[in-house]
Write a protein that holds these residues in place. Structure first.
Motif, PDB file in Angstrom:
ATOM      1  N   ALA A  92      38.607 -12.882  44.318  1.00 30.66           N
ATOM      2  CA  ALA A  92      37.784 -11.780  43.802  1.00 30.66           C
ATOM      3  C   ALA A  92      37.367 -10.821  44.916  1.00 30.66           C
ATOM      4  O   ALA A  92      37.247 -11.216  46.078  1.00 30.66           O
ATOM      5  N   THR A  93      37.119  -9.561  44.521  1.00 29.80           N
ATOM      6  CA  THR A  93      36.720  -8.508  45.467  1.00 29.80           C
ATOM      7  C   THR A  93      35.543  -8.955  46.333  1.00 29.80           C
ATOM      8  O   THR A  93      35.560  -8.783  47.557  1.00 29.80           O
ATOM      9  N   ASN A  94      34.525  -9.500  45.692  1.00 31.55           N
ATOM     10  CA  ASN A  94      33.355  -9.993  46.414  1.00 31.55           C
ATOM     11  C   ASN A  94      33.600 -11.457  46.801  1.00 31.55           C
ATOM     12  O   ASN A  94      33.730 -12.313  45.917  1.00 31.55           O
ATOM     13  N   PRO A  95      33.647 -11.764  48.095  1.00 32.99           N
ATOM     14  CA  PRO A  95      33.957 -13.144  48.496  1.00 32.99           C
ATOM     15  C   PRO A  95      32.986 -14.164  47.908  1.00 32.99           C
ATOM     16  O   PRO A  95      33.351 -15.331  47.712  1.00 32.99           O
ATOM     17  N   THR A 102      40.974 -19.282  48.228  1.00 35.34           N
ATOM     18  CA  THR A 102      41.537 -17.933  48.274  1.00 35.34           C
ATOM     19  C   THR A 102      41.284 -17.305  49.653  1.00 35.34           C
ATOM     20  O   THR A 102      40.411 -17.751  50.407  1.00 35.34           O
ATOM     21  N   ILE A 103      42.071 -16.264  49.950  1.00 33.23           N
ATOM     22  CA  ILE A 103      41.944 -15.587  51.249  1.00 33.23           C
ATOM     23  C   ILE A 103      40.536 -15.021  51.423  1.00 33.23           C
ATOM     24  O   ILE A 103      39.897 -15.189  52.470  1.00 33.23           O
ATOM     25  N   ARG A 104      40.044 -14.351  50.386  1.00 39.16           N
ATOM     26  CA  ARG A 104      38.728 -13.718  50.522  1.00 39.16           C
ATOM     27  C   ARG A 104      37.618 -14.763  50.642  1.00 39.16           C
ATOM     28  O   ARG A 104      36.671 -14.575  51.395  1.00 39.16           O
ATOM     29  N   LYS A 105      37.713 -15.861  49.904  1.00 44.45           N
ATOM     30  CA  LYS A 105      36.698 -16.908  50.028  1.00 44.45           C
ATOM     31  C   LYS A 105      36.660 -17.437  51.455  1.00 44.45           C
ATOM     32  O   LYS A 105      35.596 -17.651  52.032  1.00 44.45           O
ATOM     33  N   ASP A 106      37.838 -17.638  52.027  1.00 35.82           N
ATOM     34  CA  ASP A 106      37.909 -18.307  53.332  1.00 35.82           C
ATOM     35  C   ASP A 106      37.761 -17.358  54.513  1.00 35.82           C
ATOM     36  O   ASP A 106      37.349 -17.787  55.590  1.00 35.82           O
ATOM     37  N   PHE A 107      38.096 -16.060  54.337  1.00 35.97           N
ATOM     38  CA  PHE A 107      38.125 -15.168  55.505  1.00 35.97           C
ATOM     39  C   PHE A 107      37.258 -13.909  55.388  1.00 35.97           C
ATOM     40  O   PHE A 107      36.898 -13.334  56.411  1.00 35.97           O
ATOM     41  N   ALA A 108      36.950 -13.442  54.173  1.00 28.51           N
ATOM     42  CA  ALA A 108      36.258 -12.149  54.050  1.00 28.51           C
ATOM     43  C   ALA A 108      34.852 -12.211  54.637  1.00 28.51           C
ATOM     44  O   ALA A 108      34.180 -13.243  54.575  1.00 28.51           O
ATOM     45  N   SER A 110      32.518  -9.611  53.811  1.00 22.57           N
ATOM     46  CA  SER A 110      31.603  -8.988  52.842  1.00 22.57           C
ATOM     47  C   SER A 110      32.421  -8.392  51.705  1.00 22.57           C
ATOM     48  O   SER A 110      33.660  -8.384  51.772  1.00 22.57           O
ATOM     49  N   ILE A 111      31.734  -7.841  50.701  1.00 20.15           N
ATOM     50  CA  ILE A 111      32.447  -7.206  49.584  1.00 20.15           C
ATOM     51  C   ILE A 111      33.295  -6.033  50.088  1.00 20.15           C
ATOM     52  O   ILE A 111      34.338  -5.724  49.511  1.00 20.15           O
ATOM     53  N   GLU A 112      32.869  -5.372  51.162  1.00 25.17           N
ATOM     54  CA  GLU A 112      33.650  -4.260  51.723  1.00 25.17           C
ATOM     55  C   GLU A 112      34.716  -4.784  52.697  1.00 25.17           C
ATOM     56  O   GLU A 112      35.900  -4.478  52.546  1.00 25.17           O
ATOM     57  N   ALA A 113      34.280  -5.550  53.670  1.00 21.43           N
ATOM     58  CA  ALA A 113      35.195  -6.074  54.693  1.00 21.43           C
ATOM     59  C   ALA A 113      35.798  -7.370  54.167  1.00 21.43           C
ATOM     60  O   ALA A 113      35.472  -8.477  54.610  1.00 21.43           O
ATOM     61  N   ASN A 114      36.677  -7.210  53.162  1.00 19.61           N
ATOM     62  CA  ASN A 114      37.167  -8.380  52.430  1.00 19.61           C
ATOM     63  C   ASN A 114      38.634  -8.705  52.748  1.00 19.61           C
ATOM     64  O   ASN A 114      39.347  -9.292  51.938  1.00 19.61           O
ATOM     65  N   SER A 115      39.049  -8.331  53.958  1.00 19.34           N
ATOM     66  CA  SER A 115      40.264  -8.851  54.607  1.00 19.34           C
ATOM     67  C   SER A 115      41.607  -8.390  54.058  1.00 19.34           C
ATOM     68  O   SER A 115      42.556  -8.254  54.828  1.00 19.34           O
ATOM     69  N   VAL A 116      41.720  -8.200  52.746  1.00 23.87           N
ATOM     70  CA  VAL A 116      43.017  -7.845  52.168  1.00 23.87           C
ATOM     71  C   VAL A 116      42.887  -6.873  50.999  1.00 23.87           C
ATOM     72  O   VAL A 116      41.871  -6.857  50.300  1.00 23.87           O
TER      73      VAL A 116
END
Ligand code: IDP
Length: 140
Positions: A92-95, A102-108, A110-116
């Motif tokens: 999801a957009t917001n980690p 998921t990539i965002r859960k593990d690496f993001a 913030s909602i903006e700086a969400n890696s991918v």
């Protein structure tokens, strides 16, 4: 299931932390194949054009500033059901709302700086791929 292509961007928060390889590993492990890739410093005009659909959103200016705050890695990913598959692996957009693993859960960060970034439809994927790549740069 159709073989599709989708556009992926590894965002500046991830290039800054030197974790592009970790992200590519997640994509490849999910069955997606990198058929084109380049590292770019986006210009303001490029970032504004890419996110033009969000021009009226309150976060637009911050998003553009973030996207030009450091290098990105733009990629074309290919595979079965690649658009949906990539969205699944991204999370999801917001980690805070992203599923475990998921990539965002593990690496993001913030909602903006969400890696991918990943295209949200096959139609947008074609437009976004053409925004960054010539056909001759994509080698399947
Ligand atoms: P997506 O990247 O999951 O498709 P979109 O809603 O298309 O999400 O938003 C594009 C990008 O804009 C997000 O990935 C994120 O970087 C940023 N963004 C979205 N919503 C917010 C917000 O509420 N605050 C700050 N940035 C946001």
């Amino acid at each position: 299931m159709a073989i599709e292509r989708t556009l992926s961007i590894i965002k500046p928060d991830a290039t800054r932390r030197n974790i592009t390889g970790k992200i590519v590993d997640r994509l490849e492990s999910a069955g997606l194949r990198v058929v084109a890739q380049k590292r770019l410093q986006l210009t303001q005009a490029q970032a504004e054009g890419f996110y033009a659909v969000h021009r009226e959103r309150p976060f637009f200016n911050d998003l553009v500033s973030f996207m030009i705050s450091g290098p990105v890695v733009v990629q074309v990913l290919e595979g079965e059901n690649a658009v949906a598959k990539n969205r699944e692996v991204m999370g999801a957009t917001n980690p805070a709302n992203a599923d475990a693993g998921t990539i965002r859960k593990d690496f993001a960060e913030s909602i903006e700086a969400n890696s991918v970034h990943g295209s949200d439809s096959a139609e947008n994927a074609a437009i976004e791929i053409a925004y960054f790549f010539a056909q001759t740069e994509i080698v399947g």
